[in-house]
Scaffold this active site. Structure first.
Site, PDB file in Angstrom:
ATOM      1  N   GLN A 194      45.369 -11.490  45.067  1.00  8.99           N
ATOM      2  CA  GLN A 194      44.005 -11.055  44.804  1.00  8.99           C
ATOM      3  C   GLN A 194      43.018 -12.128  45.257  1.00  8.99           C
ATOM      4  OE1 GLN A 194      43.346  -8.922  40.934  1.00  8.99           O
ATOM      5  NE2 GLN A 194      45.424  -9.608  40.482  1.00  8.99           N
ATOM      6  N   HIS A 198      54.636  -4.581  43.783  1.00 10.73           N
ATOM      7  CA  HIS A 198      54.471  -4.659  45.232  1.00 10.73           C
ATOM      8  C   HIS A 198      53.919  -6.037  45.615  1.00 10.73           C
ATOM      9  CE1 HIS A 198      54.107  -2.265  49.032  1.00 10.73           C
ATOM     10  NE2 HIS A 198      53.396  -3.339  49.356  1.00 10.73           N
ATOM     11  N   HIS A 208      57.800  -2.427  49.830  1.00 12.37           N
ATOM     12  CA  HIS A 208      57.731  -2.608  48.379  1.00 12.37           C
ATOM     13  C   HIS A 208      58.738  -3.640  47.876  1.00 12.37           C
ATOM     14  CE1 HIS A 208      56.751  -1.205  44.260  1.00 12.37           C
ATOM     15  NE2 HIS A 208      58.048  -1.412  44.009  1.00 12.37           N
ATOM     16  N   CYS A 234      53.832   3.778  43.387  1.00 15.30           N
ATOM     17  CA  CYS A 234      53.176   2.484  43.565  1.00 15.30           C
ATOM     18  C   CYS A 234      51.875   2.673  44.348  1.00 15.30           C
ATOM     19  CB  CYS A 234      54.095   1.513  44.303  1.00 15.30           C
ATOM     20  SG  CYS A 234      53.279  -0.040  44.773  1.00 15.30           S
ATOM     21  N   CYS A 279      51.864   0.965  48.011  1.00 17.87           N
ATOM     22  CA  CYS A 279      52.727   1.424  49.091  1.00 17.87           C
ATOM     23  C   CYS A 279      51.921   2.329  50.023  1.00 17.87           C
ATOM     24  CB  CYS A 279      53.924   2.194  48.533  1.00 17.87           C
ATOM     25  SG  CYS A 279      55.221   1.141  47.836  1.00 17.87           S
ATOM     26  N   ASN A 302      49.726 -13.619  41.545  1.00 17.06           N
ATOM     27  CA  ASN A 302      50.533 -13.600  40.326  1.00 17.06           C
ATOM     28  C   ASN A 302      51.811 -12.838  40.645  1.00 17.06           C
ATOM     29  OD1 ASN A 302      48.455 -14.825  38.825  1.00 17.06           O
ATOM     30  ND2 ASN A 302      47.528 -12.850  38.386  1.00 17.06           N
ATOM     31  N   HIS A 305      51.705  -8.675  46.605  1.00 10.25           N
ATOM     32  CA  HIS A 305      50.252  -8.695  46.788  1.00 10.25           C
ATOM     33  C   HIS A 305      49.653  -9.883  46.063  1.00 10.25           C
ATOM     34  CE1 HIS A 305      50.303  -7.145  42.690  1.00 10.25           C
ATOM     35  NE2 HIS A 305      48.986  -7.346  42.631  1.00 10.25           N
TER      36      HIS A 305
END
Length: 363
Positions: free
Chosen positions: A194, A190, A139, A75, A78, A179, A192
């Protein structure tokens, strides 16, 4: 406006991309270097104008090779563990919140391209900015599992990145979003989100500002404030109310599950909120997403969209809002936007919005 100091450390990745640590507490050493030795980062995208729909479309062919659902051991979000063979995007062996330029951005990179205007064809360089914001080094975690201190750090990062990105050349609007779920196209598991810095005001925002301007001329005041006041008074579509915010299902939603969150106070963007309002808002977002997850007794795919005022226009008309949406319409069934929605932008709802609000409220 009083906020605690942002525990912020800026570094550069080996390809020249900006990388920023946001920590829950001060004094953490963030000097670990990026050891990957990447080639200089210089993606090229462009924006093309659609004269029929009066809209801009982003063309970014380099994104075809972006990372897609890698195994957990590879990933890129990570931390890079000591002695590990795999070197991720994160140089440190642990972190709280980080924000950095996307390696495969839709916008940004070289602004040296030429603007082309020939007949109906109008093309510009895709200047702007795309950043990734990681919520946690864990994660297996998620937004709804973040502790209060981390939610505060994340809110501070969103505010700081909005302010910073608004200063970049060519950026006209800053969009914070998440998303979550492969079903809607998330390419990394993971936790997150944007942030996009668009070189244009998006068509959705332009239409909203035009509606707000018409309302102001006809009735005076703010269209969004009027909606919030009406929903709060009628309470038939309200899911939750707090001291500073109202969360409700809109009267004309486009997704099976859709909730809008507005501050009662008229503010243009996240940086305009006080620390108390930010704390309350983050807790409310967690609560609403947990209700989404309890609909079918499992996490469902969702999108969190922060609608902020453009950088230079319509700031007095715009009203900050959070749009939480999910295409999940039944335990094992998604709502697909087929010909009517995709081809004609004519949306159909399969359930009464008032029934959706009641279900979410009663959970």
């Amino acid at each position: 406006m009083s906020r605690p100091e942002t525990n912020k450390t800026r570094i550069l990745l080996s390809d020249g991309r900006e990388f920023v640590y946001y920590d829950d507490r001060p004094g953490i050493d963030r000097t670990a270097p990026d050891r990957r030795g990447l080639e200089p980062h210089n993606p090229k995208s462009e924006i093309r104008y659609d004269p029929v729909l009066d809209d801009w479309v982003i063309v970014a062919a380099h994104r075809q090779t972006r990372t897609n659902l890698p195994k957990a051991s590879e990933c890129p979000l990570c931390p890079t563990l000591q002695g590990a063979e795999y070197l991720s995007e994160i140089p440190a062996d642990d972190y709280h919140v980080v924000a950095f330029e996307n390696r495969f951005p839709s916008l940004g990179g070289s602004s040296g391209g030429l603007e082309v205007l020939e007949g109906t064809i109008h093309t510009k360089p895709g200047v702007g900015r795309c950043e990734v914001v990681c919520f946690t080094s864990d994660h297996g975690s998620s937004f709804v599992k973040l502790p209060q201190a981390r939610l505060r750090t994340l809110a501070a990062a969103w505010v700081d990145r909005t302010l910073e990105m608004s200063k970049y050349p060519g950026v006209e609007q800053v969009f914070v979003f998440e998303n979550r779920g492969a079903e809607i196209g998330a390419t990394l598991d993971h936790p997150h989100g944007q942030i996009y810095g668009y070189p244009f005001v998006t068509s959705r925002t332009a239409r909203a500002l035009a509606s707000a301007e018409r309302w102001q001329k006809a009735h005076g005041g703010c269209l969004f404030c009027a909606i919030v006041s009406e929903e709060s008074q009628k309470r038939i579509r309200v899911v939750r109310e707090t001291e500073h915010f109202v969360a409700f299902v809109p009267a004309a939603p486009r997704f099976p599950y859709e909730v809008h969150v507005y501050p009662r106070r008229h503010v243009p963007d996240l940086p305009a909120l006080t620390q108390a309002e930010l704390d309350e808002l983050m807790a409310l977002q967690v609560d609403l997403l947990e209700r989404f997850f309890r609909l079918f007794d499992k996490p469902i795919p969702y999108m969190s969209c922060w609608h902020q005022a453009p950088v230079r226009v319509g700031r007095d008309l715009h009203h900050l809002s959070l749009q939480l949406i999910s295409p999940q319409r039944a335990p094992n069934t998604l709502k697909f936007f087929a010909s009517s929605e995709s081809g004609m932008h004519a949306y159909t709802m399969d359930v009464l919005p008032e029934a959706i609000a009641t279900r979410l409220r009663d959970i």
